[in-house]
Motif scaffolding. Structure first.
Motif, short mmCIF file in Angstrom:
data_model
loop_
_atom_site.label_atom_id
_atom_site.label_comp_id
_atom_site.label_asym_id
_atom_site.label_seq_id
_atom_site.Cartn_x
_atom_site.Cartn_y
_atom_site.Cartn_z
N VAL A 68 0.64 -1.28 0.13
CA VAL A 68 0.10 0.02 -0.04
C VAL A 68 0.83 1.29 0.04
O VAL A 68 1.66 1.42 1.05
CB VAL A 68 -0.87 -0.05 1.15
CG1 VAL A 68 -1.66 1.23 1.17
CG2 VAL A 68 -1.74 -1.05 1.14
N LEU A 69 0.72 2.08 -0.98
CA LEU A 69 1.60 3.34 -1.17
C LEU A 69 0.49 4.38 -0.99
O LEU A 69 -0.49 4.42 -1.60
CB LEU A 69 2.25 3.36 -2.32
CG LEU A 69 3.14 2.16 -2.89
CD1 LEU A 69 3.53 2.19 -4.46
CD2 LEU A 69 4.45 2.22 -1.87
N THR A 70 0.79 5.38 -0.07
CA THR A 70 0.00 6.57 0.30
C THR A 70 0.91 7.82 0.28
O THR A 70 2.18 7.88 0.51
CB THR A 70 -0.52 6.30 1.77
OG1 THR A 70 0.55 6.39 2.62
CG2 THR A 70 -1.32 5.32 1.88
N SER A 71 0.32 8.82 -0.37
CA SER A 71 0.94 10.33 -0.24
C SER A 71 -0.25 11.19 -0.29
O SER A 71 -1.46 10.84 -0.66
CB SER A 71 1.44 10.40 -1.99
OG SER A 71 1.92 11.46 -2.05
N ARG A 72 0.18 12.33 0.55
CA ARG A 72 -0.86 13.31 0.83
C ARG A 72 -1.40 13.97 -0.45
O ARG A 72 -0.87 14.35 -1.30
CB ARG A 72 -0.13 14.52 1.68
CG ARG A 72 -1.13 15.22 2.05
CD ARG A 72 -0.54 16.35 3.12
NE ARG A 72 -0.35 15.68 4.40
CZ ARG A 72 0.67 15.82 5.33
NH1 ARG A 72 0.97 17.11 5.46
NH2 ARG A 72 0.56 15.11 6.55
N GLY A 73 -2.63 14.07 -0.55
CA GLY A 73 -3.26 14.73 -1.81
C GLY A 73 -3.54 13.60 -2.91
O GLY A 73 -4.14 14.08 -3.75
N ALA A 74 -3.18 12.17 -2.58
CA ALA A 74 -3.56 11.60 -3.79
C ALA A 74 -4.14 10.16 -3.12
O ALA A 74 -4.04 9.82 -1.92
CB ALA A 74 -2.28 11.07 -4.38
N ALA A 75 -4.76 9.60 -3.85
CA ALA A 75 -5.50 8.28 -3.58
C ALA A 75 -4.44 7.20 -3.23
O ALA A 75 -3.30 6.86 -4.05
CB ALA A 75 -6.47 7.66 -4.67
N PRO A 76 -4.60 6.23 -2.25
CA PRO A 76 -3.77 5.32 -1.96
C PRO A 76 -3.52 4.14 -3.03
O PRO A 76 -4.53 4.14 -3.96
CB PRO A 76 -4.24 4.35 -0.77
CG PRO A 76 -5.44 5.15 -0.34
CD PRO A 76 -5.80 6.30 -1.47
N VAL A 77 -2.34 3.57 -3.45
CA VAL A 77 -2.35 2.64 -4.30
C VAL A 77 -2.04 1.30 -3.61
O VAL A 77 -1.15 1.11 -2.88
CB VAL A 77 -1.08 2.81 -5.18
CG1 VAL A 77 -0.93 1.79 -6.33
CG2 VAL A 77 -1.28 4.14 -6.00
N VAL A 78 -2.97 0.23 -4.05
CA VAL A 78 -2.76 -1.11 -3.61
C VAL A 78 -2.49 -2.01 -4.39
O VAL A 78 -2.94 -2.16 -5.65
CB VAL A 78 -4.30 -1.45 -2.79
CG1 VAL A 78 -4.07 -2.91 -2.25
CG2 VAL A 78 -4.66 -0.36 -1.74
N LEU A 79 -1.20 -2.63 -4.26
CA LEU A 79 -0.48 -3.73 -5.40
C LEU A 79 -0.66 -4.98 -4.54
O LEU A 79 -0.11 -5.11 -3.44
CB LEU A 79 0.55 -3.25 -5.72
CG LEU A 79 0.72 -1.77 -6.61
CD1 LEU A 79 2.09 -1.51 -6.57
CD2 LEU A 79 -0.08 -1.92 -7.81
N PRO A 80 -0.92 -6.27 -4.93
CA PRO A 80 -1.05 -7.37 -4.48
C PRO A 80 0.42 -8.11 -4.68
O PRO A 80 1.14 -7.86 -5.91
CB PRO A 80 -1.96 -8.36 -5.15
CG PRO A 80 -2.36 -7.55 -6.54
CD PRO A 80 -2.01 -6.18 -6.35
N LEU A 81 0.86 -8.41 -3.87
CA LEU A 81 2.29 -9.12 -3.92
C LEU A 81 2.11 -10.78 -3.95
O LEU A 81 1.94 -11.40 -3.12
CB LEU A 81 3.25 -8.77 -2.39
CG LEU A 81 3.31 -7.33 -2.31
CD1 LEU A 81 4.15 -7.15 -0.99
CD2 LEU A 81 4.36 -6.70 -3.19
N GLU A 82 2.35 -11.03 -5.12
CA GLU A 82 2.03 -12.41 -5.67
C GLU A 82 3.28 -13.49 -4.87
O GLU A 82 4.50 -12.84 -5.10
CB GLU A 82 2.02 -12.65 -7.24
CG GLU A 82 0.87 -11.63 -7.66
CD GLU A 82 -0.41 -12.24 -7.17
OE1 GLU A 82 -0.57 -13.57 -6.79
OE2 GLU A 82 -1.43 -11.54 -7.07
N GLY A 83 3.21 -14.73 -4.72
CA GLY A 83 4.09 -15.18 -4.16
C GLY A 83 4.67 -15.22 -2.85
O GLY A 83 5.55 -15.58 -2.57
N HIS A 84 4.09 -14.10 -2.04
CA HIS A 84 4.75 -13.76 -0.78
C HIS A 84 3.49 -13.85 0.30
O HIS A 84 2.76 -13.11 0.18
CB HIS A 84 5.31 -12.14 -0.61
CG HIS A 84 6.37 -12.04 -1.68
ND1 HIS A 84 6.26 -11.77 -3.21
CD2 HIS A 84 7.60 -12.39 -1.88
CE1 HIS A 84 7.29 -11.80 -3.42
NE2 HIS A 84 8.32 -11.88 -2.65
N ALA A 85 3.25 -14.75 1.10
CA ALA A 85 2.43 -14.98 1.96
C ALA A 85 3.00 -15.29 3.32
O ALA A 85 4.17 -15.61 3.64
CB ALA A 85 1.42 -16.05 1.59
#
Length: 85
Positions: A68-85
């Protein structure tokens, strides 16, 4: 001049007794109150500040991980991490 009168000592004793009883109730009920702390579905695996207004976090949800990448003034970006559990 008496520093403490008997009624003040009794009031203090009752207050401390009630405070101790409240503490005991909270300690006994804590697993039911804090659902996410014990076996919850969501946990923050790691978090880091990338800059003064940017953050990155790895969230584990039901055995899957997401970046999860967050920055003030922008919508958060959520990226699945495949193969990492």
């Amino acid at each position: 001049m008496d520093i403490l009168r008997p009624d003040q000592i009794l009031t203090l004793g009752l207050f401390l007794g009630l405070l101790g009883l409240l503490w005991l109730v909270v300690k006994l009920k804590a697993p039911g109150i804090s659902r996410f702390a014990n076996g919850g579905r969501l946990r923050v695996a790691e978090a880091a500040a990338l800059g003064p207004q940017e953050r990155a976090a790895i969230l584990a949800v039901d055995g899957r991980e997401f970046l999860v990448l967050t920055s003030r003034g922008a919508a958060p970006v959520v990226l699945p991490l495949e193969g990492h559990a």
